[in-house]
Design a protein around this motif. Sequence first.
Motif, PDB file in Angstrom:
ATOM      1  N   UNK A  22     -31.486  12.118  22.543  1.00  0.00           N
ATOM      2  CA  UNK A  22     -31.302  11.829  23.965  1.00  0.00           C
ATOM      3  C   UNK A  22     -32.351  12.525  24.827  1.00  0.00           C
ATOM      4  N   UNK A  23     -32.636  13.792  24.524  1.00  0.00           N
ATOM      5  CA  UNK A  23     -33.685  14.494  25.264  1.00  0.00           C
ATOM      6  C   UNK A  23     -35.038  13.811  25.063  1.00  0.00           C
ATOM      7  N   UNK A  24     -35.336  13.454  23.823  1.00  0.00           N
ATOM      8  CA  UNK A  24     -36.609  12.785  23.530  1.00  0.00           C
ATOM      9  C   UNK A  24     -36.701  11.451  24.267  1.00  0.00           C
ATOM     10  N   UNK A  25     -35.602  10.698  24.280  1.00  0.00           N
ATOM     11  CA  UNK A  25     -35.590   9.399  24.968  1.00  0.00           C
ATOM     12  C   UNK A  25     -35.822   9.568  26.464  1.00  0.00           C
ATOM     13  N   UNK A  77     -26.541  12.216  32.554  1.00  0.00           N
ATOM     14  CA  UNK A  77     -26.421  12.191  34.010  1.00  0.00           C
ATOM     15  C   UNK A  77     -27.666  12.726  34.700  1.00  0.00           C
ATOM     16  N   UNK A  78     -28.204  13.805  34.173  1.00  0.00           N
ATOM     17  CA  UNK A  78     -29.383  14.448  34.778  1.00  0.00           C
ATOM     18  C   UNK A  78     -30.601  13.520  34.757  1.00  0.00           C
ATOM     19  N   UNK A  79     -30.737  12.751  33.677  1.00  0.00           N
ATOM     20  CA  UNK A  79     -31.938  11.922  33.525  1.00  0.00           C
ATOM     21  C   UNK A  79     -31.662  10.426  33.722  1.00  0.00           C
ATOM     22  N   UNK A  80     -30.572  10.142  34.461  1.00  0.00           N
ATOM     23  CA  UNK A  80     -30.294   8.769  34.890  1.00  0.00           C
ATOM     24  C   UNK A  80     -30.118   7.797  33.719  1.00  0.00           C
TER      25      UNK A  80
END
Length: 222
Positions: A22-25, A77-80
Amino acid sequence: MSGKPRLTYLNGRGWMESIRWLLAAAGVEFDEVYLETKEEYDKLIKDGFLLFQQVPLVEIDGMKMVQTRAIMSYIAGKYNLHGKDLKERALIDMYVEGISDLMQMILMFPFSPPDAKEKNLESIKERATNRYFPVFEKVLKQHGQDFLVGNKFSWADVQLMEAILAVEEKLPTVLSGFPQLQVFKTKMSSVPTIKKFLQPGSPRKPPPDAHYVETVLKVFKK
């Protein structure tokens, strides 16, 4: 402090891999700390870093977050990546929960006793092809869009892509009866951040091997 999220887990997939995905995406770089001994794990507990005495642990925005779903919900949530309104968010959460049920079977598979591996692999195949993949095949067909919710890349798409690839590692022809999912996989593979994560040298971890299983059992032994 670099400002990057800091991930504490073992040097392998486990429950942290979905967070890495998820972070990478989202295009977010992160640092990692790998646990190798029970003493390191016990120290985290003693120092009060692990609210429920469990990893994954993600340090982000001044918080020490535990519980995989809570961590991922915050990142989404943070990265929409969590929908434009409550209805989209509910759909995304529903799809993520379903995918997570399948992922749990995949995560536990390396720890199967040798005489149960064939049976457990058959269970993964049965669940993937009869319960989970047909749902997403139908959603994509009825929705008529590139992504599962709205027509925007979301947390649910990332989770589904991770699950597809994880099942394919064990069952290479598993998508043969799912043309919509085949198209989805191709489109997701071309999303720049996903494409980068799938390249050699990325933070993506390899399939769990005997050494990983041994380390897990050593670090978390009672």
